[in-house]
Design a protein around this motif. Structure first.
Motif: not given
Length: 812
Positions: A335-339, A405-413
């Motif tokens: 998630t940090p890398t995606l953002f 959460s990494e799973r929720l983080g991808r949805w957030v992104f």
């Protein structure tokens, strides 16, 4: 650290930083809700969800909260929390100042936001252009809440900047030279200096506009020699550097996170530092970027356009350095890398549209349309909010040991990134189709229905992303605390375990990535194997090092927890807000609370630590405390003097501006005061500085002069006499502040000087009281040195106020 109801007494960076970040994120949510209301209103043509007056308040508060209550505070909040550990220090040098800055911001900001529920929120736009915001067109209290409310919020930001500048330059770990200092610290150093020079302009501007509204002094009234464009000059001299003030820390965060996310050192470290400095310098040259359609003249427009284009060069250099870092390493898809990747994509688009509006012919067409709204949000949300979200996912384990959460983080992104682009990209099209900014509705036949509906649907997705993030944050922060470790295998010092005011040792730094080069450093530091393995004085301490090479200099004792910063902040916020509603007695009671608690706070700050020197490990002893050029409090006073001088320079600029606008200077009906009386007043101020210097003579000796108190009384009387002489000189010349803007600017200069004379009387009384109590000694002379510095600076300002009108008249 205190617990229970005593917790607000705490002043350590960890506690204040958490509160700061949480409050800033709360304001982000509140501003986001206002933004959703705006998009709901504009989703379909002819909507009546919000009345026109309500919409004006909502969009004004949305911009004001985003810019003043979220963007600047959140970057200072992250710095307060991260920098001490990242620099290897136990804390920043003025913990109570950080606490005061936070509580003033929290009290004032929340009270300011609540005006929305009483119909008293400002409604003239977050830029508050006169004459729309003059008493004639805005007779209520709405504009006054903005003018007085923003004033103390800026004071809070400046207090935080002073803390950060001194902390970065003087409390780094030994060996952490400027060349080894993290890029994030460089970014905050540049930002702190930018705040010092940019924010005083808006403080001066808000003071002038409030004086026009309160006293009918026509600074911005064209019929009486004023100029509405004067406000734009003062506001945008602050407003455009502010864009970079909030972007540079986000860029510094990206530079701090990328090496850990890809497993390689940052590419072009020195070039990025140069780009940060270059951006900070160039940003002050392009304030009129927002005034191309205001009639500033072709030469000025050409120069500002060139500066607006050139600022893209250092920003582009950083982008290419980040791309090179990604290329040379192996990015983990988390998630940090995606953002971070989302930031790069979005900010580049914002930068390209920024180059477009920097071109004068295009700006003439796009100015005050939704194209500029889209550009602004691509820069601010893409360039600031997305890096901040990456930072939340990256650094949150420091708070309690648990990641989001990494799973929720991808949805957030996905929701935030996709929702953002669906919301704001169509607004470029709406602007090119001619949709103006700041309108609460539009007609169905103008062809704007589709783009506005799509934009509003995107805003729903964007809001859903932030709601999911809020749920994940609440869920994660409720979990029991555990050691945070180093989940990203980062190389910087903030991942060393640290408790509040820990007695752990201060590391010796030998590289830019000390945890990579010395994998056992964390265990060594916690075990006390480095500098200051304990507390020689039995109090809270940290080391001071030289600004450039970070060589050991001395030890300073940090202040204890206290209610005084909280009470001082409450008094400050209450004074400004109650003054707005004309509750004069209650307002001045809060003002007295602020003054008394501040004096009590300062009284205990300059104290004898009890030791002349202390052992800090490896057989090395350093002095405890310092004086003069080596003193952190003296340098804080120097920065305060620069802020003060910049406020005066802004008022002088106002005087020059209205003088140049008139046909003659002084204008008809006004005259310069008698030179002899003015010279006599100036001489009295110079004499007051001489008396203060005599009062400080012998401070380094054990038996100082017994005449010190008398010299202080003479200094105070001389300052009062000097001000009286200048005031009488202008009154004898027929100064009429309500008649002309020229007279109003002269009166503003005299008013600012009068404020300083009141401060000088406080300085003299306070210093005299300390002398009388035997608290000015060779080891306790910070108060004397700082008062002398501030007094001499006030004298210099008095000379400027005395002779600037003559110089301007002679020039014109």
């Amino acid at each position: 650290m205190p617990t229970g109801w005593r917790r607000p007494r705490a002043v350590n960076n960890t506690y204040i930083g958490k509160l700061y970040i949480g409050t800033a994120l709360l304001f982000l949510v509140l501003a986001g809700v206002l933004g959703l209301l705006m998009r709901a209103q504009l989703a379909v043509p002819g909507n009546t969800l919000l009345a026109p007056d309500t919409y004006n308040q909502v969009f004004t508060m949305h911009g004001t909260v985003m810019m003043f209550l979220f963007a600047v505070p959140v970057v200072e909040a992250f710095a307060v929390y991260l920098l001490p550990n990242m620099l290897g220090a136990r804390d920043l040098p003025f913990p109570r100042l950080s606490a005061y800055a936070y509580w003033a911001y929290a009290f004032g900001g929340l009270a300011f936001f609540c005006t929305l529920f009483f119909g008293l929120a400002p409604d003239g736009g977050w830029f508050m252009y006169p004459p729309l915001t003059s008493r004639v067109h805005s007779p209520g209290l709405n504009a006054d809440f903005w003018l007085l409310g923003i004033g103390f919020i800026e004071i809070s930001a400046i207090a935080g900047a002073i803390e950060l500048i001194v902390g970065i330059l003087m409390t780094r770990a030994p060996g952490m030279s400027l060349a080894k200092m993290p890029v994030y610290a460089w970014a905050m150093l540049v930002v702190g200096l930018m705040i010092v020079f940019a924010f005083p302009a808006v403080i001066a501007g808000t003071a002038l506009l409030e004086m026009e509204r309160a006293f009918d002094w026509p600074f911005f009234v064209a019929e009486r020699g004023g100029d509405p464009l004067l406000w734009q000059h003062l506001f945008w001299f602050f407003g455009h550097p502010e864009v970079y003030i909030i972007f540079l820390p986000a860029a510094g965060m990206v530079s701090a996170m990328l090496p850990a996310l890809v497993g390689k050192p940052l590419a072009g470290h020195g070039a990025i530092v140069a780009a940060l400095v270059g951006t900070g310098v160039i940003s002050f040259a392009l304030w009129a970027h927002h005034m191309f359609t205001a009639g500033i003249g072709p030469l000025s427009a050409m120069l500002i356009s060139a500066a607006s284009l050139s600022v893209a060069v250092p920003a582009g250099l950083q982008v290419f350095a980040w791309i090179a870092t990604l290329w040379r390493g192996r990015a983990r898809v988390n998630t940090p890398t995606l953002f971070v990747l989302g930031f790069l994509f979005t900010f580049v688009i914002g930068g390209l549209t920024g180059v477009m509006v920097a071109m004068v012919p295009f700006d003439w067409q796009a100015h005050d349309t939704y194209f500029v709204v889209a550009h602004l949000h691509y820069v601010l949300i893409g360039g600031v909010v997305m890096p901040l979200l990456a930072a939340l996912y990256y650094w949150l384990p420091l708070l309690g040991g648990h990641p989001l959460s990494e799973r929720l983080g991808r949805w957030v992104f996905g929701l935030v990134f996709g929702g953002f682009h669906v919301t704001f990209f169509p607004l470029h099209i709406a602007g090119l189709l001619g949709m103006p900014r700041r309108v609460y509705t539009y007609d169905a036949w103008v062809g704007l229905e589709a783009v506005n509906l799509v934009s509003s649907l995107g805003a729903v997705a964007l809001g859903a992303g932030f709601a999911l993030l809020a749920f994940d944050l609440a869920r994660t922060l409720r979990r029991p605390e555990r050691p945070h470790g180093n989940p990203w295998n980062a190389g910087t010092l903030e991942w060393i375990p640290s408790e509040d005011y820990a007695t752990r040792s201060v590391p010796q730094v030998t590289s830019r990535y000390p945890l990579w080069d010395r994998p056992t450093l964390s265990e060594e530091v916690v075990a006390g194997a480095h500098w200051l393995p304990g507390t020689p004085t039995g109090l809270r301490e940290t080391l001071v090092t030289s600004p450039a090479a970070a060589r050991l200099s001395h030890l300073i004792v940090l202040p204890r927890d206290s209610w005084l910063p909280v009470l001082a902040a409450l008094g400050t916020a209450g004074f400004f807000l109650l003054l707005t509603v004309k509750w004069m007695v209650t307002a001045f009671a809060f003002g007295v609370l602020a003054i008394v608690t501040t004096l009590m706070w300062l009284w205990h700050s300059d104290r004898d630590p009890g030791l002349a020197s202390a052992s800090v490990g490896e057989g090395v002893s350093v002095p405890v405390g310092a004086h003069g050029l080596r003193s952190h409090s003296w340098w804080a006073s120097v920065i305060l003097v620069v802020v003060d001088a910049t406020v005066l320079a802004s008022i002088v600029f106002a005087h020059i501006h209205v003088a140049m606008r008139g046909a003659v200077c002084p204008p008809p009906g006004a005259a310069l005061p008698p030179l002899g009386t003015t010279a006599l007043g100036a001489a009295a101020f110079v004499a007051s500085s001489l008396f203060v210097a005599l009062a400080g003579r012998g401070a380094a000796r054990a038996t100082p002069s017994r005449w010190r108190g008398g010299w202080l009384v003479a200094a105070a009387l001389a300052a009062v006499a000097g001000f009286a002489a200048l005031l009488l000189a202008h009154q004898s010349a027929g100064l009429a502040p309500r008649a002309t803007a020229w007279g109003a600017t002269v009166a503003a200069l005299l008013s600012y000087l009068g404020f300083h004379v009141v401060l000088m009387l406080f300085f003299a009384a306070y210093l005299g009281a300390r002398i009388g109590c035997g608290l000015v000694t060779p080891r306790q002379r910070a108060t004397l040195e700082n008062v002398a510095l501030l007094w001499h600076a006030s004298t210099a300002q008095a000379l400027a106020v005395a002779f600037v009108p003559y110089a301007v008249a002679a020039w014109l």
